[in-house]
Design an enzyme around this catalytic site. Sequence first.
Site, mmCIF file in Angstrom:
data_model
loop_
_atom_site.group_PDB
_atom_site.id
_atom_site.type_symbol
_atom_site.label_atom_id
_atom_site.label_comp_id
_atom_site.label_asym_id
_atom_site.label_seq_id
_atom_site.Cartn_x
_atom_site.Cartn_y
_atom_site.Cartn_z
ATOM 1 N NE ARG A 51 -1.572 -2.170 2.866
ATOM 2 C CZ ARG A 51 -1.656 -3.441 2.462
ATOM 3 N NH1 ARG A 51 -2.696 -3.844 1.804
ATOM 4 N NH2 ARG A 51 -0.699 -4.302 2.737
ATOM 5 C CE LYS A 80 26.580 -1.743 -5.042
ATOM 6 N NZ LYS A 80 26.725 -0.637 -5.979
ATOM 7 C CG HIS A 129 3.054 3.794 8.783
ATOM 8 N ND1 HIS A 129 3.170 4.648 7.696
ATOM 9 C CD2 HIS A 129 2.732 2.576 8.272
ATOM 10 C CE1 HIS A 129 2.930 3.962 6.591
ATOM 11 N NE2 HIS A 129 2.666 2.706 6.898
HETATM 12 N N1 CP Z 1 -0.428 -0.114 5.835
HETATM 13 C C1 CP Z 1 0.805 -0.358 5.316
HETATM 14 O O1 CP Z 1 1.801 0.273 5.708
HETATM 15 O O2 CP Z 1 0.829 -1.308 4.350
HETATM 16 P P1 CP Z 1 2.122 -1.749 3.534
HETATM 17 O O3 CP Z 1 3.085 -2.366 4.513
HETATM 18 O O4 CP Z 1 1.649 -2.699 2.486
HETATM 19 O O5 CP Z 1 2.727 -0.491 2.944
#
Ligand code: CP
Length: 306
Positions: A51, A80, A129
């Site tokens: 995503r 590397k 996140h």
């Molecule tokens: N929600 C999310 O971060 O999904 P992915 O890990 O697929 O990016």
Amino acid sequence: MKSLNSILDLGVDELDGLIATAKDIIAHPEAYRESCKYKKLATLFYEPSTRTRLSFEAAMLELGGSVLGFASANSSSASKGESMADTAKIISCYADIMAIRHPMDGAPFVASRNASVPVINAGDGMHNHPTQTLADLLTISREMGRLHDLTIGLCGDLKFGRTVHSLIGAMSRYPGVEFVLISPPELRVPAYITQKLADDGIPFREVETMEEVMPELDVLYMTRVQKERFFNEADYIRLKDTYILDPDKLKTAKPDMAILHPLPRVNEISTKVDADPRAMYFEQVRNGRFVRMALISTLLEGLYED
Ligand code: CP
């Protein structure tokens, strides 16, 4: 130039502004088709993603820009031994903005200190996140009509789930929000987060079953148990199916409760729930693209300065 390392880098006015821009993009996509013409986004993904990487890329393409990047550490010169700091300097020569996912907490922050273009944290270790949180906020705002006065249940792996840590940081700044933290003892929210909630006087409870709190919740945020962050496979196997949301468990939920999940899903939401009108997790994915469009265009316009 501003980078986005943590959701706390954005004030409530800035969060509300991004959500408003995302809603405007949804209503008037044609007005944004050339917003980032001739601009380039680099996606540097040192950890797997479906995503986040693809929605960043789709967002930039829809803004009229271009994309470049890599999808694994193995296909970059990190294999590397090149440092994050040097990589950030190099990518600044090629792109106008970059999005970085990395297994180490703080890696995008190191990049932002060394880059000469904005850096967006696309997920770092078990820390944060922020762009998933923007997708979560847009979904809650669209589905519930507000971001205040909500009881939010977060369920599953609250220890390693970085989306949970970011969402608590964002939502705790809206008035009238209460958190119900649903996890086994081993997967509780880290103490630095619950301590901050306590210090700020934000109501929260830690419980072990979703059944005992289901009727109270306005939002139920399910998460998967993060296999890749366990040190011990036996612990993962013991804990992975602690919570499985199914239609039976939803019988006591409010008729307008929103069910969210950052995805990917493993077992924690039965596919039988997908047809329930309260299931918002695929809409949440769609919202992620719109809010990333809002973020990229805002950062490239230089509207948020440090
Ligand atoms: N929600 C999310 O971060 O999904 P992915 O890990 O697929 O990016």
